[in-house]
Design a protein around this motif. Sequence first.
Motif, short mmCIF file in Angstrom:
data_model
loop_
_atom_site.label_atom_id
_atom_site.label_comp_id
_atom_site.label_asym_id
_atom_site.label_seq_id
_atom_site.Cartn_x
_atom_site.Cartn_y
_atom_site.Cartn_z
N GLU A 33 0.85 -1.20 0.00
CA GLU A 33 0.00 0.00 0.00
C GLU A 33 0.88 1.24 0.00
O GLU A 33 1.84 1.33 0.76
N GLY A 34 0.55 2.18 -0.85
CA GLY A 34 1.26 3.45 -0.86
C GLY A 34 2.66 3.41 -1.46
O GLY A 34 3.38 4.40 -1.44
N GLU A 35 3.04 2.26 -2.04
CA GLU A 35 4.40 2.15 -2.58
C GLU A 35 4.41 2.56 -4.06
O GLU A 35 3.44 2.35 -4.78
N VAL A 36 5.52 3.13 -4.48
CA VAL A 36 5.65 3.52 -5.89
C VAL A 36 6.71 2.65 -6.54
O VAL A 36 7.87 2.63 -6.11
N LEU A 37 6.29 1.91 -7.57
CA LEU A 37 7.22 1.04 -8.29
C LEU A 37 7.50 1.65 -9.65
O LEU A 37 6.58 1.97 -10.40
N GLY A 38 8.76 1.79 -9.99
CA GLY A 38 9.13 2.25 -11.32
C GLY A 38 9.43 1.05 -12.19
O GLY A 38 10.28 0.23 -11.86
N LEU A 39 8.69 0.91 -13.29
CA LEU A 39 8.89 -0.21 -14.20
C LEU A 39 9.64 0.34 -15.42
O LEU A 39 9.09 1.11 -16.19
N VAL A 40 10.90 -0.04 -15.53
CA VAL A 40 11.77 0.58 -16.52
C VAL A 40 12.17 -0.42 -17.59
O VAL A 40 12.38 -1.59 -17.30
N GLY A 41 12.27 0.04 -18.81
CA GLY A 41 12.75 -0.82 -19.88
C GLY A 41 12.70 -0.08 -21.19
O GLY A 41 12.12 0.99 -21.29
N GLU A 42 13.33 -0.65 -22.21
CA GLU A 42 13.33 -0.02 -23.52
C GLU A 42 12.10 -0.46 -24.29
O GLU A 42 11.35 -1.33 -23.83
N ALA B 226 1.65 11.22 -2.03
CA ALA B 226 1.88 11.40 -0.61
C ALA B 226 0.57 11.72 0.12
O ALA B 226 0.31 11.21 1.21
N GLU B 227 -0.28 12.55 -0.49
CA GLU B 227 -1.54 12.96 0.15
C GLU B 227 -2.55 11.83 0.23
O GLU B 227 -3.19 11.62 1.25
N THR B 228 -2.73 11.11 -0.88
CA THR B 228 -3.80 10.13 -0.94
C THR B 228 -3.37 8.75 -0.48
O THR B 228 -4.20 7.90 -0.21
N GLY B 229 -2.06 8.51 -0.40
CA GLY B 229 -1.59 7.19 0.01
C GLY B 229 -1.82 6.12 -1.03
O GLY B 229 -1.81 4.93 -0.72
N ALA B 230 -2.03 6.52 -2.27
CA ALA B 230 -2.23 5.54 -3.33
C ALA B 230 -0.91 4.89 -3.70
O ALA B 230 0.14 5.54 -3.66
N ALA B 231 -0.97 3.61 -4.06
CA ALA B 231 0.21 2.95 -4.62
C ALA B 231 0.25 3.23 -6.11
O ALA B 231 -0.78 3.56 -6.71
N MET B 232 1.44 3.15 -6.70
CA MET B 232 1.52 3.51 -8.11
C MET B 232 2.57 2.64 -8.81
O MET B 232 3.60 2.31 -8.25
N ILE B 233 2.24 2.28 -10.04
CA ILE B 233 3.26 1.68 -10.91
C ILE B 233 3.52 2.70 -12.01
O ILE B 233 2.61 3.09 -12.74
N TRP B 234 4.73 3.18 -12.10
CA TRP B 234 5.10 4.24 -13.05
C TRP B 234 5.97 3.59 -14.13
O TRP B 234 7.11 3.21 -13.85
N VAL B 235 5.41 3.43 -15.30
CA VAL B 235 6.15 2.81 -16.40
C VAL B 235 6.90 3.89 -17.17
O VAL B 235 6.31 4.91 -17.52
#
Lengths: 332, 325
Positions: free
Chosen positions: B33-42, B202-211
């Motif tokens: 919960e609330g974690e931000v994952l960066g999904l990186v690749g070409e 930070a405000e909403t506490g949402a988790a996110m996957i950022w591609v």
Amino acid sequence: MTPRPPHVALERVSKVFTRKPDFAERIAISLGWPEPPIVRAVDGVSLAVDHGEALGLVGESGCGKSTLGRIVAGVHAKSGGRFEFEGREEADWSTAEAKRARLDIQMIFQDPMSSLNPRKRIADIIGEAPVVHGLVQARDREDAVAALMREVGLDPDYARRFPHQFSGGQRQRIGIARALAVQPKFLVCDEAVAALDVSIQAQVLNLFMDLRERRGLTYLFISHDLGVIEHLTDRVAIMYLGRIVEVGPTREIFAGPAHPYTQALLEEAPRIGRGRRVYAPLKGELPSPLAPPPGCRFHTRCPYVMPVCKIEAPELKQIAAGRIAACHLNDK
Amino acid sequence: MSALLEVEGLKTHFFTRAGVVKAVDGVSFSLAEGEVLGLVGESGSGKTVANFSILGLVDPPGRVVEGSIRFRGEDLVGAPISRMRKLRGRDIAMIFQDPMMTLTPVLRIETQMVETVLAHEKVSAKAARDRAIDVLARVGIPSPAERIRAYPHQFSGGMRQRVAIAIALLHKPALILADEPTTALDVTIQGQIIAEMQKLVAETGAAMIWVSHDLAVVETIADKIAVMYAGRIVEYGRSGDVIGQPAHPYARGLLDSIPSRTTPGQHLNQIPGMAPSVLHLPPGCAFQPRCRFADAACAVPPPIVDTGEDRWARCVRPLAPEAAL
């Protein structure tokens, strides 16, 4: 000995895009409607590029950097100002001089797919121009194409293929080979690596550096990517809404930008190794080039705006050896 | 922190005439919960398909052939469309690279936003409109009460992306999937959107996957980074660890390819060759033909090796941490 004139020099060059009113609009205008708007894409830009120099041109979309690059490469005609090639003004060129200047300056585009004819084979794309211009005999064409392909890191066995049979990075290499075919001394690279993946981008950047060393090329390198500019160029010019706001040696500008816009650009460009940080971005939007703000064009977004900025456009002034900037803050 | 999302052995394949394209081929990760994952690749690494698979947005000829996607314990693979419709936009929101994929050009922002609210909640149109205006204000749109009447084409690119983000936030989603949301934007506008997203997460506490393909952007916003290559995650770990001391040779090569890490004018330490076609992956490690450390041991599929606290790499011989990187 007189000093060698710059490879290319621009003096108060401008480019205005207008639209011809159609029939209905001409009637409307005659009845007192306003004329269609004009865009000053490039507004009084002066810039000189020396032989063998790599000059970077940085700015956001719509700032006129591509238009300026196209004027240098001869793709667009300028609307005003002077364009000098090795010290000779464009208007005074003889036919032979014009041909030499045009061949000497070649352009590499962002999207190789839209700048390579999909129905031509690579051998024709690369080999046509040098034969037409008499730089290569028709019977030597095959060898010349093979040599060029090897030089940019392509296998000459692929010369009979079509552009769609190559990957993005290879297509960009084809575009580079085509530009090199007429033995230019000056390359205008318009976002030449922007469409490529990071690992392929690194390969093409290395190629640009090799070519510069091998052929003694002059570069005008247009990019929005500050990392690329910092890596490749000796000097950098920053544009905002059709005007140049700062010019100077790349290393000095990256170490200490003078213009508030340059400062903001450098501050906001995400760069690796800075870790997680809180952004304090520049407020506001890029104004439309159709209606640029009066005075200093950056004043609507500038954190240091003063009353004078809204009225009077700042001139480019020398702020240190080899560095100029256009900002009223420097007057104090 | 409990896991909000658990992806296990996800395989999304496309059955094309030319053969089976294994766009995502065994991807596992979990997101708290609330974690931000960066999904990186070409391009072609499968990062976007992995993201789309979570929302069930993969169209034929592609489908999820194996694995599970557990969102709050519920498996989304094979969930009925009616269930996915309930989750989409309410619990899981998506932000696309091009905001015009989210917005229809023929309706006012107001119509689109009110519709989104009413799709999941029984409230009055007035209440829905008030919430829309409130969310627009939160993503930094000036005078939202008037601007909500505008059509998408009346906004600039950056403002449109803000509207798309606002729509994603209408229902306080627990998970936001962002697919290259700043790639199409100018540097100064990109800075604004990243700042906005940092604040909102930070405000909403949402988790996110950022591609993203841009490691530098991901570094500014992600807690964890997963690096993808040819349909698989090859390295996973805390953002600072992966950027500071990459263990997989591909991750290391990607970082070395970024110009600002090398002395200006010096040759970049490039990765030779190019990404393999996912139609014809080399046997064993997919990166092996381009890897300068490869040897006979790489001919078999590489194991997952723990390379430190909460991090791993898919490599026979992960790189030892280097002090001076």
